[in-house]
Scaffold this motif. Structure first.
Motif, mmCIF file in Angstrom:
data_model
loop_
_atom_site.group_PDB
_atom_site.id
_atom_site.type_symbol
_atom_site.label_atom_id
_atom_site.label_comp_id
_atom_site.label_asym_id
_atom_site.label_seq_id
_atom_site.Cartn_x
_atom_site.Cartn_y
_atom_site.Cartn_z
ATOM 1 N N VAL A 1 0.801 -1.215 0.000
ATOM 2 C CA VAL A 1 0.000 0.000 0.000
ATOM 3 C C VAL A 1 0.843 1.278 0.000
ATOM 4 O O VAL A 1 0.665 2.137 -0.865
ATOM 5 C CB VAL A 1 -0.992 0.014 1.188
ATOM 6 N N PRO A 2 1.770 1.472 0.963
ATOM 7 C CA PRO A 2 2.491 2.753 1.030
ATOM 8 C C PRO A 2 3.395 2.958 -0.190
ATOM 9 O O PRO A 2 3.794 1.993 -0.864
ATOM 10 C CB PRO A 2 3.335 2.615 2.306
ATOM 11 N N PRO A 3 3.760 4.207 -0.479
ATOM 12 C CA PRO A 3 4.737 4.459 -1.542
ATOM 13 C C PRO A 3 6.093 3.876 -1.171
ATOM 14 O O PRO A 3 6.439 3.791 0.010
ATOM 15 C CB PRO A 3 4.792 5.993 -1.624
ATOM 16 N N MET A 4 6.874 3.465 -2.188
ATOM 17 C CA MET A 4 8.134 2.768 -1.949
ATOM 18 C C MET A 4 9.362 3.660 -2.085
ATOM 19 O O MET A 4 10.493 3.167 -1.958
ATOM 20 C CB MET A 4 8.267 1.586 -2.910
ATOM 21 N N ASP A 5 9.181 4.955 -2.326
ATOM 22 C CA ASP A 5 10.332 5.828 -2.575
ATOM 23 C C ASP A 5 11.337 5.792 -1.433
ATOM 24 O O ASP A 5 12.551 5.663 -1.638
ATOM 25 C CB ASP A 5 9.868 7.261 -2.817
ATOM 26 N N GLY A 6 10.848 5.934 -0.206
ATOM 27 C CA GLY A 6 11.743 5.950 0.942
ATOM 28 C C GLY A 6 12.458 4.630 1.134
ATOM 29 O O GLY A 6 13.622 4.596 1.534
ATOM 30 N N PHE A 7 11.780 3.533 0.841
ATOM 31 C CA PHE A 7 12.412 2.223 0.950
ATOM 32 C C PHE A 7 13.529 2.079 -0.072
ATOM 33 O O PHE A 7 14.597 1.537 0.232
ATOM 34 C CB PHE A 7 11.372 1.124 0.759
ATOM 35 N N GLY A 8 13.292 2.555 -1.287
ATOM 36 C CA GLY A 8 14.342 2.516 -2.295
ATOM 37 C C GLY A 8 15.576 3.303 -1.854
ATOM 38 O O GLY A 8 16.710 2.868 -2.059
ATOM 39 N N GLU A 9 15.352 4.455 -1.220
ATOM 40 C CA GLU A 9 16.474 5.249 -0.717
ATOM 41 C C GLU A 9 17.222 4.506 0.383
ATOM 42 O O GLU A 9 18.457 4.541 0.443
ATOM 43 C CB GLU A 9 15.961 6.591 -0.205
ATOM 44 N N LEU A 10 16.479 3.839 1.266
ATOM 45 C CA LEU A 10 17.125 3.049 2.318
ATOM 46 C C LEU A 10 17.996 1.941 1.722
ATOM 47 O O LEU A 10 19.109 1.691 2.197
ATOM 48 C CB LEU A 10 16.074 2.421 3.228
ATOM 49 N N CYS A 11 17.480 1.281 0.700
ATOM 50 C CA CYS A 11 18.246 0.222 0.055
ATOM 51 C C CYS A 11 19.540 0.763 -0.534
ATOM 52 O O CYS A 11 20.618 0.168 -0.380
ATOM 53 C CB CYS A 11 17.405 -0.451 -1.036
ATOM 54 N N ARG A 12 19.463 1.908 -1.193
ATOM 55 C CA ARG A 12 20.664 2.496 -1.782
ATOM 56 C C ARG A 12 21.658 2.942 -0.709
ATOM 57 O O ARG A 12 22.871 2.925 -0.936
ATOM 58 C CB ARG A 12 20.281 3.676 -2.676
ATOM 59 N N GLU A 13 21.147 3.315 0.450
ATOM 60 C CA GLU A 13 22.010 3.781 1.540
ATOM 61 C C GLU A 13 22.717 2.631 2.244
ATOM 62 O O GLU A 13 23.881 2.754 2.624
ATOM 63 C CB GLU A 13 21.175 4.567 2.554
ATOM 64 N N HIS A 14 22.030 1.514 2.415
ATOM 65 C CA HIS A 14 22.558 0.440 3.260
ATOM 66 C C HIS A 14 23.003 -0.809 2.506
ATOM 67 O O HIS A 14 23.629 -1.687 3.102
ATOM 68 C CB HIS A 14 21.515 0.052 4.304
ATOM 69 N N LEU A 15 22.677 -0.909 1.218
ATOM 70 C CA LEU A 15 23.020 -2.097 0.451
ATOM 71 C C LEU A 15 23.813 -1.716 -0.789
ATOM 72 O O LEU A 15 23.705 -0.595 -1.280
ATOM 73 C CB LEU A 15 21.754 -2.849 0.026
#
Length: 201
Positions: free
Chosen positions: A67-81
């Motif tokens: 349901v929620p937008p994934m933009d912030g999750f994508g940023e987290l992935c780029r930051e930590h992975l």
């Protein structure tokens, strides 16, 4: 409407290999995956559990809605992975409880792509655990039985805001992103624990 991440039982996993109209059947994927595993000298994936009836909170099945937008999750992935790790976490269309050194791309069309990308749940779990640790996700208070949209309700109906006040941390800065960390963590845990495939529908 919308996209759901769900567990798959044996009947659906092995069904529909020869019948494109068999809605919900994943037999073509199952057959293609087994052929590729054999080509790599590995045993086929045949130990898929039967689907059980829905018993709320039992943890025997999995169903959550994206349901929620994934933009912030994508940023987290780029930051930590790394780029490769982020690709593994984000690009699979089927998750299986097998240890796979790399994703397996199968020439089987699905509802969202021209090919099906299969990832190993142990590898996805390791990445999701790293993400959860990085944002200090309070896994002890987040639902671990996800058979009836429990993560959706926890994050979207007020419980996450209350937990953020009581357990502040990086996870509380973007609850939409935290939802997806929890989603992939619980999905991979479920796949490993139950020995079942996971897919989007």
């Amino acid at each position: 409407m919308g996209i759901y991440l769900v567990s798959v039982g044996a009947e659906d996993w092995f069904g529909g290999a020869d019948d494109e109209d068999d809605e919900g059947g994943h037999g073509a994927v199952a057959a293609a995956l087994d052929a590729e595993l054999r080509r790599r000298g590995r045993a086929p994936y045949t130990s898929v559990p039967e689907r059980t009836g829905l018993v709320r909170g039992s943890g025997q099945s999995f169903e959550e809605k994206l349901v929620p937008p994934m933009d912030g999750f994508g940023e987290l992935c780029r930051e930590h992975l790394s780029e490769r790790e982020a690709g593994l976490l984000l690009s699979w269309s089927v998750l299986v409880p097998l240890s796979l050194d790399e994703e397996i791309r199968l020439p089987v069309e699905n509802a969202y792509a021209d090919e099906t990308t299969v990832a190993g749940a142990p590898q996805v779990l390791a990445l999701a655990e790293r993400m959860a640790t990085a944002i200090r996700l309070p896994v002890d208070v987040i639902p671990d039985a996800c058979d009836n949209l429990y993560l959706n309700m926890w994050f979207l109906e007020g419980a996450s805001e209350a937990a953020a006040s009581a357990r502040p941390g990086p996870w509380a800065e973007d609850l939409d992103a935290a939802f997806y960390v929890a989603l992939y963590l619980r999905a991979a845990q479920h796949s490993v624990r139950r020995g079942c495939p996971m897919t989007y529908c």
